[in-house]
Design a protein around this motif. Sequence first.
Motif, PDB file in Angstrom:
ATOM      1  N   LEU A  17       0.821  -1.205   0.000  1.00  0.00           N
ATOM      2  CA  LEU A  17       0.000   0.000   0.000  1.00  0.00           C
ATOM      3  C   LEU A  17       0.855   1.255   0.000  1.00  0.00           C
ATOM      4  CD1 LEU A  17      -3.013  -0.843   2.343  1.00  0.00           C
ATOM      5  CD2 LEU A  17      -2.892  -0.846  -0.142  1.00  0.00           C
ATOM      6  N   PHE A  18       1.998   1.209   0.651  1.00  0.00           N
ATOM      7  CA  PHE A  18       2.915   2.341   0.630  1.00  0.00           C
ATOM      8  C   PHE A  18       3.396   2.601  -0.796  1.00  0.00           C
ATOM      9  CE2 PHE A  18       7.322   3.851   0.574  1.00  0.00           C
ATOM     10  CZ  PHE A  18       7.197   5.041   1.259  1.00  0.00           C
ATOM     11  N   ARG A  19       3.791   1.520  -1.496  1.00  0.00           N
ATOM     12  CA  ARG A  19       4.267   1.667  -2.869  1.00  0.00           C
ATOM     13  C   ARG A  19       3.165   2.210  -3.767  1.00  0.00           C
ATOM     14  NH1 ARG A  19       5.843  -3.804  -2.255  1.00  0.00           N
ATOM     15  NH2 ARG A  19       4.660  -4.353  -4.130  1.00  0.00           N
ATOM     16  N   GLU A  20       1.954   1.674  -3.607  1.00  0.00           N
ATOM     17  CA  GLU A  20       0.840   2.101  -4.447  1.00  0.00           C
ATOM     18  C   GLU A  20       0.491   3.561  -4.195  1.00  0.00           C
ATOM     19  OE1 GLU A  20      -1.597  -2.076  -5.158  1.00  0.00           O
ATOM     20  OE2 GLU A  20      -2.207  -0.739  -3.538  1.00  0.00           O
ATOM     21  N   ALA A  21       0.501   3.964  -2.913  1.00  0.00           N
ATOM     22  CA  ALA A  21       0.167   5.358  -2.580  1.00  0.00           C
ATOM     23  C   ALA A  21       1.210   6.310  -3.148  1.00  0.00           C
ATOM     24  CB  ALA A  21       0.064   5.524  -1.062  1.00  0.00           C
TER      25      ALA A  21
END
Length: 231
Positions: A17-21
Motif C-alpha cells: 500500500l505504501f508503494r501504491e500510494a
Amino acid sequence: MLPSAAIEILIVGNRLLFREALAALLALQPDFRIAAHVPTIDDALRIVLATPVQCAIIEFGSGQADFRSLCCSLDKLNKQTRIVLMGNVLQMQELNALRAVAAGILPDTATSALLVEAIRQVAAGQTWTELPYLDGSSSLPHKRHSPVLTPRQQMVLHLVCEGLSNKEAAEMLRVSGSSIKCTIQQLFQKTNTRSRSQLVRRAMEDIRDVVMRPPEFPGGEPASRVHRAAL
C-alpha cells in the motif's frame, strides 16, 4: 501524452500500500512515469538492467538487521540508476555508509513537493542538498511525534500495511469484521487520516517502529509469517 523527457521512476519498498500510494502521488506529475513498484532491491536490479530508469525511490528503515548486505545491493543498483532514500536514518554510521550510494536522502516526514523536487534534481544528475544529509553539514533528521497505539491497534495497523482486507485481518485476529472496522476508525482518528492509503503513508512516516516490527498474533506467530502461511 508524456513529455519526451519524462523521468522514469522505480519505487522500492516492502509495503504494497505504501508503494501504491507513492506511485499514485508521483504519477500526478506530467513529467514523471512510474516504471514499476517492487518489494525488493533484487527486483529493482532486474528491472533497471532491462529498462532505463533515471531514479529509484527506496524506503529505508534504520536498524535493519543486515545493513552491510543492504549497502552492497544499493551499490549495485547505484551503478544503473540514481537513488533517493526515504526513511529515518537514526545512526551516524548508517548515514556515512549511505552517502556513498545515494544521491539523496529524505526523511519520511518530507512533503510531497520536496520529494518531487528531489527526484527532478537527482534525475538531472545532481545531488539533493536542500536537506544536506549527504555532505555532512546537517544533523540527523528527527521524527515527528508518534501517536500512542494500543496493542490491538498496532496489530491491525500492521495488517493494514501488509495489505490484508478487513475480513482477512478479522480471521487472523479471531475477532469480528465490525471489530476490525472499529479499530481502523480509531487509527484514522489517532493519525488524522481518512483512508487506508493515507494511514499507511502516515504509518511509514511516524510509526515505522510499529510497522517494521511484527507484533505477536494469536498462536504466537508474527504477522508476516502468519500472512505468508495463509496465502
